[in-house]
Scaffold this active site. Sequence first.
Site, PDB file in Angstrom:
ATOM      1  N   SER A 168       0.787  -1.233   0.176  1.00 44.97           N
ATOM      2  CA  SER A 168      -0.094  -0.091   0.129  1.00 44.97           C
ATOM      3  C   SER A 168       0.818   1.187   0.026  1.00 44.97           C
ATOM      4  O   SER A 168       0.425   2.400  -0.274  1.00 44.97           O
ATOM      5  CB  SER A 168      -0.980  -0.097   1.314  1.00 44.97           C
ATOM      6  OG  SER A 168      -0.131   0.057   2.390  1.00 44.97           O
ATOM      7  N   LYS A 212       2.610  10.402   3.862  1.00 44.30           N
ATOM      8  CA  LYS A 212       2.450  11.656   2.994  1.00 44.30           C
ATOM      9  C   LYS A 212       3.221  12.678   3.536  1.00 44.30           C
ATOM     10  O   LYS A 212       3.668  12.969   4.685  1.00 44.30           O
ATOM     11  CB  LYS A 212       1.163  12.025   3.030  1.00 44.30           C
ATOM     12  CG  LYS A 212       0.073  10.953   2.177  1.00 44.30           C
ATOM     13  CD  LYS A 212       0.230  10.903   0.783  1.00 44.30           C
ATOM     14  CE  LYS A 212      -0.977  10.182  -0.015  1.00 44.30           C
ATOM     15  NZ  LYS A 212      -0.960   8.482   0.742  1.00 44.30           N
TER      16      LYS A 212
END
Lengths: 218, 218
Positions: B137, B176
């Site tokens: 992922s 992120k």
Amino acid sequence: MAKAKQKPLTEKQKAILKFMQDFIEQHRFPPTIRDICNATGIKSTSVVNYNLNKLVNAGLLQRSQRKSRGLRLKDRADLHRVIRVPLIGTIGASEPVPVPEDIGAHYDEDDLIEVMPMLLRGCDPAEVFALRVKGQSMIDAMIREGDIIVFRKQDVAQDGEMVAVWLSERGETTLKYFYNEGDRIRLQPAHPTMPPIYVHPAQCHIQGRVLSVIRINV
Amino acid sequence: MAKAKQKPLTEKQKAILKFMQDFIEQHRFPPTIRDICNATGIKSTSVVNYNLNKLVNAGLLQRSQRKSRGLRLKDRADLHRVIRVPLIGTIGASEPVPVPEDIGAHYDEDDLIEVMPMLLRGCDPAEVFALRVKGQSMIDAMIREGDIIVFRKQDVAQDGEMVAVWLSERGETTLKYFYNEGDRIRLQPAHPTMPPIYVHPAQCHIQGRVLSVIRINV
DNA sequence: TTTGACTTAGAACGAGAGTTCGCTTACAAT
DNA sequence: ATTGTAAGCGAACTCTCGTTCTAAGTCAAA
């Protein structure tokens, strides 16, 4: 030379090793034989000497004869130290890999990177070098600009190894998984959705095997 | 106690330090005074002794009196050692990040990974932990399954830092780049072609900042 | 020149420390 | 019981190595 049968260590020998680890950790120089006597309860220096030689024979220890404190742990001590690897330049898509001819040569402080031993994956440090990634071309290998790649210098590879190859016909360097399919070489990107490329064995010049990747410019 | 005025080191003293670094690197135990004599060309042990005391006084060296080879370098030694970081579990998209409450606690040998100091980027080891990546992922963060990510435990972030966040509304963990845009948080993937996502500040739970990434299962 | 702080050399002392040797003990194999 | 091997002890020996002392050389300040 035949390898001696591996006898299990005696309690004394284990105690000596344990004490040496602790002592070196604390003092940063090795203990004397008499230090070991006191710490382990062994009454005679000759017994310690006897067991030290056993440990040397078992490959767990190194001794320098006739030198005070001439003891070195073979196994663990190295593991707690870093290894200096020459960081010899950059790797990019459009240039050949700058493979060093003599890795053991002298390098400036700035051109060495200190890595933990695990990153060498058991390879001899004299065969290992590192390159910094330049440009975005290695994205299909899941490698970013600025990443540092640790290589082992070699010009052949086993199937499934990730290698840096110079594709002489395309004038291009790439990082791919290597698969020899006889009449052709299949080079498989690390990114699962990217297709492989196929090249003629004569066009595929292996520069080194990728041992590990370090990313610190997150 | 007033700090002594810092005289510049003499050539002899520099030579002694340099030799000690090299010797310890090579032998893993400190040299004797007479070793230093031979290496530096100093004719008398008392001169070496004299200069060693100077170096101790300058804070560059430690000595253990009346012990053979009782010398330690003060400064550099730690830099060449690895730092043990707890590897406390895995990180995947569908689970919260297992943030440790007390990083300084005792860990089993197997749950520690030894890394070079650079990977901590100056952070206090007591704030740092590591996780192994599970699943595919994190591809948009250019991170592969099996990679090891070194984190600093923190729950706030500066713009541009890469963080692990738990998105409570989606029930999802992601890596992120963090940008606070006032009424919303922009989370930017590392992969240049991927679009950002926007979340409400209340839904964005920062678990830690990414310090470095290690890839050894190439 | 004299003075005094700093540095160097050489030698000697004595404790530190590795090595060796003779003797003993333990234990399993013959 | 005998033998052989491994392990232990204690002491002595010798070399290593830190320490100290005396003497001399250097150099800048007074």
